[in-house]
Design a protein around this motif. Sequence first.
Motif, PDB file in Angstrom:
ATOM      1  N   GLU A 120       0.830  -1.211   0.000  1.00  0.00           N
ATOM      2  CA  GLU A 120       0.000   0.000   0.000  1.00  0.00           C
ATOM      3  C   GLU A 120       0.864   1.260   0.000  1.00  0.00           C
ATOM      4  OE1 GLU A 120      -3.434   0.014   2.652  1.00  0.00           O
ATOM      5  OE2 GLU A 120      -2.972  -2.080   3.141  1.00  0.00           O
ATOM      6  N   GLN A 121       0.341   2.331  -0.620  1.00  0.00           N
ATOM      7  CA  GLN A 121       1.009   3.621  -0.652  1.00  0.00           C
ATOM      8  C   GLN A 121       0.085   4.696  -0.087  1.00  0.00           C
ATOM      9  OE1 GLN A 121       3.931   4.291  -4.194  1.00  0.00           O
ATOM     10  NE2 GLN A 121       1.996   3.661  -5.067  1.00  0.00           N
ATOM     11  N   ASP A 122       0.640   5.543   0.763  1.00  0.00           N
ATOM     12  CA  ASP A 122      -0.096   6.688   1.281  1.00  0.00           C
ATOM     13  C   ASP A 122       0.380   7.951   0.567  1.00  0.00           C
ATOM     14  OD1 ASP A 122      -1.407   5.062   3.159  1.00  0.00           O
ATOM     15  OD2 ASP A 122       0.311   5.206   4.513  1.00  0.00           O
ATOM     16  N   GLU A 123      -0.296   9.043   0.784  1.00  0.00           N
ATOM     17  CA  GLU A 123       0.099  10.348   0.278  1.00  0.00           C
ATOM     18  C   GLU A 123       0.433  10.307  -1.209  1.00  0.00           C
ATOM     19  OE1 GLU A 123       3.290  11.695   2.691  1.00  0.00           O
ATOM     20  OE2 GLU A 123       2.193  11.464   4.555  1.00  0.00           O
ATOM     21  N   VAL A 170       9.252  -2.773  -9.437  1.00  0.00           N
ATOM     22  CA  VAL A 170       9.489  -1.530  -8.696  1.00  0.00           C
ATOM     23  C   VAL A 170       8.857  -1.609  -7.315  1.00  0.00           C
ATOM     24  CG1 VAL A 170       7.434  -0.362  -9.587  1.00  0.00           C
ATOM     25  CG2 VAL A 170       9.387   0.997  -8.864  1.00  0.00           C
ATOM     26  N   GLU A 171       9.494  -0.994  -6.342  1.00  0.00           N
ATOM     27  CA  GLU A 171       8.987  -0.970  -4.977  1.00  0.00           C
ATOM     28  C   GLU A 171       9.301   0.381  -4.350  1.00  0.00           C
ATOM     29  OE1 GLU A 171      10.990  -4.021  -2.890  1.00  0.00           O
ATOM     30  OE2 GLU A 171      10.048  -5.681  -3.955  1.00  0.00           O
ATOM     31  N   ARG A 172       8.471   0.792  -3.408  1.00  0.00           N
ATOM     32  CA  ARG A 172       8.837   1.946  -2.595  1.00  0.00           C
ATOM     33  C   ARG A 172      10.001   1.559  -1.702  1.00  0.00           C
ATOM     34  NH1 ARG A 172       3.857   4.943   0.276  1.00  0.00           N
ATOM     35  NH2 ARG A 172       5.575   6.274   0.918  1.00  0.00           N
ATOM     36  N   GLY A 173      10.927   2.494  -1.533  1.00  0.00           N
ATOM     37  CA  GLY A 173      12.075   2.222  -0.670  1.00  0.00           C
ATOM     38  C   GLY A 173      13.260   1.629  -1.400  1.00  0.00           C
ATOM     39  N   GLN A 174      13.157   1.353  -2.719  1.00  0.00           N
ATOM     40  CA  GLN A 174      14.314   0.861  -3.465  1.00  0.00           C
ATOM     41  C   GLN A 174      15.418   1.910  -3.426  1.00  0.00           C
ATOM     42  OE1 GLN A 174      12.712  -0.094  -7.325  1.00  0.00           O
ATOM     43  NE2 GLN A 174      12.440  -2.230  -6.824  1.00  0.00           N
ATOM     44  N   LYS A 175      16.633   1.475  -3.130  1.00  0.00           N
ATOM     45  CA  LYS A 175      17.745   2.396  -2.964  1.00  0.00           C
ATOM     46  C   LYS A 175      18.886   2.062  -3.922  1.00  0.00           C
ATOM     47  CE  LYS A 175      16.691   3.263   1.905  1.00  0.00           C
ATOM     48  NZ  LYS A 175      17.178   3.215   3.298  1.00  0.00           N
TER      49      LYS A 175
END
Length: 492
Positions: free
Chosen positions: A267-270, A379-384
């Motif tokens: 899930e993604q917020d904002e 792709v993912e949130r937080g990939q660095k």
Amino acid sequence: MAEEGGNQRYYRAPCPGCGAPVEFRSAQSAFAVCPYCQSTVVRQGETLARIGKMAELFDDFSPLQLFAAGRIQNQPFTIVGRLQYSHPGGRWTEWIAALDGDRTGILSEDNGAYVFALPFELQRAAPPPGDLRVGATSAFNGQSYTVSSNEQVALLSAQGELPHLPELGRPFPMVELRNDKGLVLSIDYGTEPPGAYLGRSVQLEDLQLTGLRDESAKDEKGRAFNCPNCGAPVTVNLADSKSITCGSCNSIIDLSQGIGGELKHAEQDEPVRPLIAIGSMGQLQGAQWQVVGFQHRMGVEPGDDEHFGWNEYLLYNKKRGFSFLVDAEDGWSMVKPTTGAPVMAENGSSATYLGKRYTQQYAYNAETTYVAGEFYWQVERGQKTFNRDFASGNALLSMERSANELTWSSGSKLDSGLVSAAFKLDDKKDMFVRGDALPVSAASGLGCGTIILIAIVIIVLLVILSTCSGSSGGSRSYGGSYGGYSSGGGHK
């Protein structure tokens, strides 16, 4: 039974599983998959022996199919087989191309484009895969290469006839190396000794292909599904998508293992609202592009605590593949992943690619903070990643490095007015203006005294900045990712 077919001698024998005819068009093919019962067979002289059954193919919706024919370097070829592999970032397909009966090549995906490779005889034994670390350089047959990826892969399924057949499901290393001349060297540790292939980037339209898969014949079953988080309908539009976001709840959905299994999601917020809407069409660099993906990223220079952000739009054109439109503080740019790997100076101050030298502008750590749309990589949130940006006038070069992959991209700056006009957003053109606009041009109505005052302020700021530490500052240039986590290899 051996038969003559035009200029090509081929073998045909009954399948030991069902009795249907199985053909071998290439003399290099030792294995085949029966198209009727999916038996995996090995050729022993002019008879076939059944060694198992092949798993079901994952439909990648590729325009390619068996027996499509084309030309490479004025040599005719026919696609006779297909191998499907998995790796931590998803799946990809290699198509086996029979050139003249005595040689076979591989046509494989490369960041939304394609690489055509031929068998390559190494003049020295392939080093252990653990010695080929991502980012390291190594010489083969007198050419220097940079390791761009080192992954554990496994064969999922196969179709048609094949020169080799790794054990189904058994992981083995696959290493890819690239150089500044645009060459891609793949070392396959699934055989003993390891096999090697050397290739270059190709456009499907340049291969003069015939017998491609009919668009109307595509089975669209399974390309639409319900979001595993909120249940809203989600439709996948691109053949190579490995991630997609739900338009209702903004969840990121992992497609790398296919739609048929349990779908992972985050899930993604904002939510971040893109300036250019997903699905928009725009004319740039002589081609019509569609915006299919969007990601917002944040960066910070090592040792600094000031963060900066930028946006990247994933663009798609059926013939040209994927490119990135980057919206950064100091301007717009358009780039795409390179086939080869530039040569970077040891201290990182410069890089050379295809005979051009680029100077480093920025080096920073990057993190993906929000995504929307479809992506050809997982792709993912937080990939660095760790990024370096280089420039030579308006020409741009960028490096992005993760644990198992090194990706390079190249392109050029774009005028903000050109971008707004391309997507028919002239009424919002002021919203596209970035730091690339000069103070005078941005305020043509200012008086001479005001302009002089602005110039004095700029000079004072430059003096202040020059007294700071050696950091290149909190602003980044030109955009960063350009396809990081894109599985940037000829095999992916």
